[in-house]
Design an enzyme around this catalytic site. Structure first.
Site, mmCIF file in Angstrom:
data_model
loop_
_atom_site.group_PDB
_atom_site.id
_atom_site.type_symbol
_atom_site.label_atom_id
_atom_site.label_comp_id
_atom_site.label_asym_id
_atom_site.label_seq_id
_atom_site.Cartn_x
_atom_site.Cartn_y
_atom_site.Cartn_z
ATOM 1 N N GLU A 136 0.753 -1.391 0.005
ATOM 2 C CA GLU A 136 0.111 -0.228 0.005
ATOM 3 C C GLU A 136 0.966 1.201 0.044
ATOM 4 O OE1 GLU A 136 -2.775 1.583 3.182
ATOM 5 O OE2 GLU A 136 -3.370 -0.559 2.735
ATOM 6 N N ASP A 137 1.905 1.366 0.692
ATOM 7 C CA ASP A 137 2.658 2.544 0.989
ATOM 8 C C ASP A 137 4.081 2.584 0.321
ATOM 9 O OD1 ASP A 137 0.588 3.379 2.428
ATOM 10 O OD2 ASP A 137 1.256 2.595 4.287
#
Length: 180
Positions: free
Chosen positions: A56-57
């Protein structure tokens, strides 16, 4: 394998900090994984705890997780990963829908993550007051809806013996931060 997952996540999150502090980001996945381990979760779930935010990051992709850690851990991470192309509300609604019917492993990961986020938010609220909300994509009312919805749906489909103690901790934290 846990040490490999921790090192992999540390490298992926290198240089990142938490939203409203200068704390290195990796401290969050470490706390999530440690909570899962303390609750007696499997090695796969603990590894997913370390890895839960890398897709996600960071530039890591789910295929990288599969290659390094196997399909099962990749599936747990994928079930938890938000699609950042969607709006905040759409992403959070997807997580609520997921937790309603997810496997216990996915539920454990989601709740351990949300509990750690909420405990950090509670600490920051005591230090910074309502200014802390400026660091978030959604304010108090939206965060309240989201966290209360997680609490309401996290136990669905779980036998009482499959509910770790940190589920109760999450419910208590939701009440402390957002009220009854």
């Amino acid at each position: 394998m846990k040490a490999h997952a921790k090192a992999f996540a540390a490298k992926a999150h290198d240089g990142q900090t938490r939203k409203s502090s200068a704390e290195p980001y990796i401290t969050h996945p470490i706390r999530v994984a440690e909570r899962l381990e303390a609750s007696g979760c499997s090695e796969e779930v603990i590894c997913a705890g370390y890895l839960h935010d890398v897709v996600e990051d960071t530039l890591v992709e789910i295929e990288d997780i599969t290659e390094h850690f196997g399909e099962h851990i990749a599936q747990i991470v994928a079930a938890h990963t938000e699609d950042k192309s969607k709006s905040w509300h759409e992403r959070k609604q997807h997580t609520i829908d997921t937790i309603r019917t997810a496997s216990k492993e996915v539920k454990y990961l989601i709740v351990a993550d949300k509990l750690d986020n909420l405990l950090e938010l509670e600490k920051e609220l005591s230090e910074q007051g309502d200014n802390v909300w400026r660091h978030f994509n959604a304010g108090f009312d939206e965060q309240k809806w989201y966290n209360e919805s997680i609490a309401m749906n996290m136990e669905k489909g779980l036998a009482s013996e499959d509910r770790p103690g940190f589920f109760h901790d999450f419910q208590k934290a939701v009440k402390r931060v957002f009220g009854e």
